[in-house]
Structure formats: structure tokens, C-alpha cells
Design an enzyme around this catalytic site. Structure first.
Site, short mmCIF file in Angstrom:
data_model
loop_
_atom_site.label_atom_id
_atom_site.label_comp_id
_atom_site.label_asym_id
_atom_site.label_seq_id
_atom_site.Cartn_x
_atom_site.Cartn_y
_atom_site.Cartn_z
N ASP A 53 -12.22 -9.36 4.19
CA ASP A 53 -13.46 -9.43 3.38
C ASP A 53 -13.98 -10.86 3.40
O ASP A 53 -15.17 -11.10 3.55
CB ASP A 53 -13.20 -9.00 1.92
CG ASP A 53 -13.52 -7.53 1.67
OD1 ASP A 53 -13.29 -6.72 2.60
OD2 ASP A 53 -13.99 -7.19 0.57
N TYR B 114 0.83 -1.21 0.00
CA TYR B 114 0.00 0.00 0.00
C TYR B 114 0.87 1.26 0.00
O TYR B 114 0.48 2.28 -0.55
CB TYR B 114 -0.91 0.03 1.24
CG TYR B 114 -2.20 -0.73 1.10
CD1 TYR B 114 -2.19 -2.10 0.88
CD2 TYR B 114 -3.42 -0.08 1.21
CE1 TYR B 114 -3.37 -2.80 0.77
CE2 TYR B 114 -4.61 -0.77 1.11
CZ TYR B 114 -4.59 -2.13 0.89
OH TYR B 114 -5.77 -2.81 0.79
N LYS C 15 3.55 -15.51 3.22
CA LYS C 15 3.80 -16.27 1.99
C LYS C 15 5.31 -16.49 1.93
O LYS C 15 6.00 -16.10 0.97
CB LYS C 15 3.26 -15.47 0.80
CG LYS C 15 3.27 -16.20 -0.53
CD LYS C 15 2.24 -17.32 -0.64
CE LYS C 15 2.43 -18.08 -1.94
NZ LYS C 15 1.64 -19.33 -1.98
N ASP D 252 -2.41 -18.52 1.25
CA ASP D 252 -3.37 -19.26 0.42
C ASP D 252 -4.05 -20.35 1.25
O ASP D 252 -5.26 -20.55 1.19
CB ASP D 252 -2.70 -19.83 -0.84
CG ASP D 252 -1.35 -20.50 -0.60
OD1 ASP D 252 -0.84 -20.43 0.54
OD2 ASP D 252 -0.80 -21.09 -1.55
N ASP E 229 -6.19 -7.18 4.19
CA ASP E 229 -7.32 -6.58 3.48
C ASP E 229 -8.17 -7.68 2.86
O ASP E 229 -9.40 -7.71 3.01
CB ASP E 229 -6.78 -5.63 2.39
CG ASP E 229 -7.91 -5.03 1.58
OD1 ASP E 229 -8.90 -4.57 2.19
OD2 ASP E 229 -7.83 -5.05 0.34
C1 IPM Z 1 -10.42 -1.54 3.90
C2 IPM Z 1 -10.67 -0.96 2.55
C3 IPM Z 1 -9.52 -0.02 2.17
C4 IPM Z 1 -8.25 -0.84 2.14
C5 IPM Z 1 -9.71 0.74 0.84
C6 IPM Z 1 -11.01 1.51 0.83
C7 IPM Z 1 -8.55 1.61 0.53
O1 IPM Z 1 -10.86 -1.95 1.59
O2 IPM Z 1 -10.36 -0.78 4.88
O3 IPM Z 1 -10.30 -2.76 4.00
O4 IPM Z 1 -7.91 -1.45 1.12
O5 IPM Z 1 -7.56 -0.86 3.16
MN MN Z 2 -10.77 -3.97 2.37
#
Ligand code: IPM
Ligand code: MN
Length: 353
Positions: free
Chosen positions: A247, A142, A187, A219, A243
């Protein structure tokens, strides 16, 4: 206590869920006799439109002067499909994290009993899943050196030893407070940066003899999370892996709209949902405010106000049990509740206690 809170509503559904977070904060402060004041500040696409900068200097100052930041979401589709855009709303979020030194992002993944069937995974698999993902938040790809021209582009996944040590320390300490099981996700079979993570973790592990530390390739971790989510207690990982995995983690709970997070580090801590700005739902009163409201619970708990946090969690559980839910988690044939109605129900619950 006296709370000075910087409120950053941002984009998309951000402003709508932000209101509910603030209302819950007010209700809790009133109940427990805390003083609270809010400073609103611009960020994301909203800030680009208004002042040309996704994280304006003024917003930084307001955050720095606050005890905590209540952040909602940033992102706007007009930037998503324009790879040539010079400024992007997400840069505002990244600037905030970097400038406030928020290197540790704590993302709890939990299930709610009455929502087990909402998970795309079988209920018996996710039942009892309860783990923390500790995501490094100010390093890695990032923020590493980047390059882009028409024929070539790269992002550098760079980590220094002190960056790794400080996030692992946070992770070991959380593990000590929980079930004493830490999984370091990397990894290391391919990436040099991961090999340094693993080396540093192996060096630090003997300082925490009570913690069972294991190492897992990312993975494999992605697979294990859906195969046996109850395996995990605390996992720690670098920025990009964290990240992606969080999700995935939200699927365990059944909705992205349920997971809060806390970002802590050198300066003012930030409390934010893990979900994005869901621009398609903007203004429709359908976004789930629970991730934001649970972020408020994390805020109070961060300051040692455990009863306050507990009451919010209890109110959230009660709203789910009463089927006062936004559409994506509502039972079939259940009554319709929007963002505002769910928020108002929770505020009322708190007031009644
Ligand atoms: C998160 C989001 C952010 C990230 C984006 C919006 C930049 O997906 O907080 O997980 O990738 O960190
Ligand atoms: Mn995210």
C-alpha cells in the site's frame, strides 16, 4: 493459445473494473488470434449474500479448471465495522489464495513519467523507481492459529522452513532476471519467525552469487521506500509486512488504482489489482481500471505472451499521455473520463494497432 479464464468480479468497484479487464483481454485475443472463454464465479460479500459463503465450492472448482483467474476486489463496509461478524468477504480472498496454493504474490511498483507529480513524494525522488515486492501469501499471521474472546486475542506468525525456502527461491529468481539486487525485509531483531527467514536466506544466498542480497528491518524498509525508492530492485517479505509495504508502494506511483499483481504457486494463477473494493465509489464510474488492465498484461506475460503484455502496457501509457484518465490522476482542467471511457479508449487503441 487457448485461454480459459475464471472471472471473479467480487464487490464494490470490482464488477466495473472487471468488465474493462475482460474487454481488454478480448481485444488482445482477437488481435493475436487467441481463443478465450470466461467462466464467471461468485466471491466476497456478493457470494455471502447469494449463497452464504465468500468462496463457494463452485467458485473453487471453476478456478481450478481455469488457466488463470482474473480477480477484481472484495470487501463491504457492512462487515468492516462489525468485529463480531462470523463470515467476512475477505475470507473469500484468503480461502482462494490458500486453496489454490498461491504462495507468491508479485507486486510491481513502478512510476509513470507523466504521473510523477501525482505522487505525494517529490518527483525527483520517485523518478526511476521500479521494484518488485514479492509478498509471501499463504502463511504468517493471516493463516496462523488465532484466538479471540472478550479479554484476549492473538494471531500466530508461524512459518516453516519449506514455506520460506520456496518464496525465497522465487525472489532470488526474479532478482536474477532483473538488476540482481534482493532485499530481504524482516523484523529479525524482535521476531523469531523473522530470524528463521534471515537464516534461510543467508543459507540460500551463496547459490545465487551474482545477486547482491541485503537484509533490512521492516520499519527501516518502510522509511527507505519513501526516502530512496530507487534503492530497491526486488524485495521479499512475509505476508503481513508485504500487505502493508505494498500500500505504501502505491503512493510512489501516485494512485492505488495503478498497481496490478500476480499470485502464483501450486495451482491456477490469479491476477488482481492490489487495491480494495472502494465501496464509496461503487457504480459511480470513477474507479481507475488501469490496475485491473495491467493485471491482464501480467496474465499474458505469465503465459509467455510478451508481445500481448507489451501492447497493453503501451496502450495504458498512451492513455495516460493523452490525459484519458480517471479523476484521481487527471490533470487540472482535464476532460472527464470514467472507468468505462478509459477502458474503451484502451480497447480502441489495441484494435487500431
Ligand atoms: C490485499 C488486500 C487483502 C490482504 C485483504 C482484502 C484481505 O489488502 O490484497 O493486499 O490483506 O491481503
Ligand atoms: Mn492490502
Amino acid at each position: 493459445m487457448d485461454f480459459k479464464i475464471a472471472v471473479l468480479p467480487g464487490d464494490g468497484i470490482g464488477p466495473e473494473i472487471s468488465v474493462q479487464g475482460v474487454n481488454v483481454t478480448d481485444a488482445v485475443c482477437q488481435k493475436f488470434g487467441h481463443q478465450v472463454s470466461y467462466q464467471y464465479a461468485l466471491c466476497g460479500a456478493d457470494a455471502i449474500d447469494k449463497v452464504g459463503n465468500p468462496f463457494p465450492e463452485e467458485t473453487f472448482r471453476i478456478c481450478q479448471e481455469a488457466d488463470a483467474v482474473l480477480f477484481s476486489a472484495v470487501g463491504d463496509p457492512k462487515y468492516d465495522n462489525d468485529p463480531t461478524a462470523k463470515v467476512r468477504p475477505e475470507q473469500g480472498l484468503l480461502a482462494m489464495r490458500k486453496q489454490l496454493g498461491l504462495f507468491a504474490n508479485i507486486r510491481p511498483v513502478q512510476t509513470f513519467k507523466c504521473l510523477l507529480h501525482k505522487s505525494p513524494l517529490r518527483a525527483e525522488l520517485v523518478e526511476g523507481a521500479d521494484f518488485l515486492c514479492i509478498r509471501e501469501l499463504t502463511g504468517g499471521m493471516y493463516f496462523g492459529e488465532k484466538y479471540q474472546d472478550n479479554d484476549k486475542a492473538y494471531d500466530t506468525n508461524m512459518y516453516t522452513r519449506p514455506e520460506i525456502e520456496r518464496i525465497l527461491k522465487v525472489a532470488f529468481e526474479y532478482a536474477m532476471k532483473r538488476r540482481k539486487h534482493l532485499t530481504v525485509v524482516d523484523k529479525a531483531n524482535v521476531l523469531a519467525s523473522s530470524r528463521l527467514w534471515r537464516q534461510v536466506a543467508q543459507e540460500m544466498a551463496p547459490q545465487y552469487p551474482e545477486v547482491t542480497t541485503d537484509y533490512m528491518f521492516v520499519d527501516n524498509a518502510a522509511m527507505r521506500m519513501i526516502q530512496e525508492p530507487t534503492f530497491f530492485d526486488v524485495m521479499v517479505t512475509e505476508n503481513t509486512f508485504g500487505d502493508i509495504l505494498t500500500d505504501e508502494g502505491s503512493c510512489i506511483s501516485g494512485s492505488m488504482g495503478l498497481l496490478p499483481s500476480a499470485s502464483t504457486g501450486e495451482s491456477t494463477p490469479v491476477f488482481e489489482p492490489i487495491h480494495g473494493s472502494w465501496p464509496q465509489a461503487k457504480g459511480k464510474n470513477i474507479a481507475n481500471p488501469l490496475a485491473q488492465i495491467l493485471s491482464v498484461a501480467m496474465l499474458f506475460e505469465h503465459f509467455g505472451c510478451m508481445e500481448e503484455g507489451k501492447l497493453i502496457r503501451e496502450a495504458v501509457d498512451a492513455s495516460l499521455d493523452a490525459c484519458v484518465r480517471t479523476p484521481e490522476i487527471q490533470v487540472e482542467g482535464g476532460a472527464q473520463y470514467g472507468t468505462k471511457e478509459v477502458g474503451a479508449w484502451i480497447v480502441e487503441y489495441i484494435n487500431r494497432q
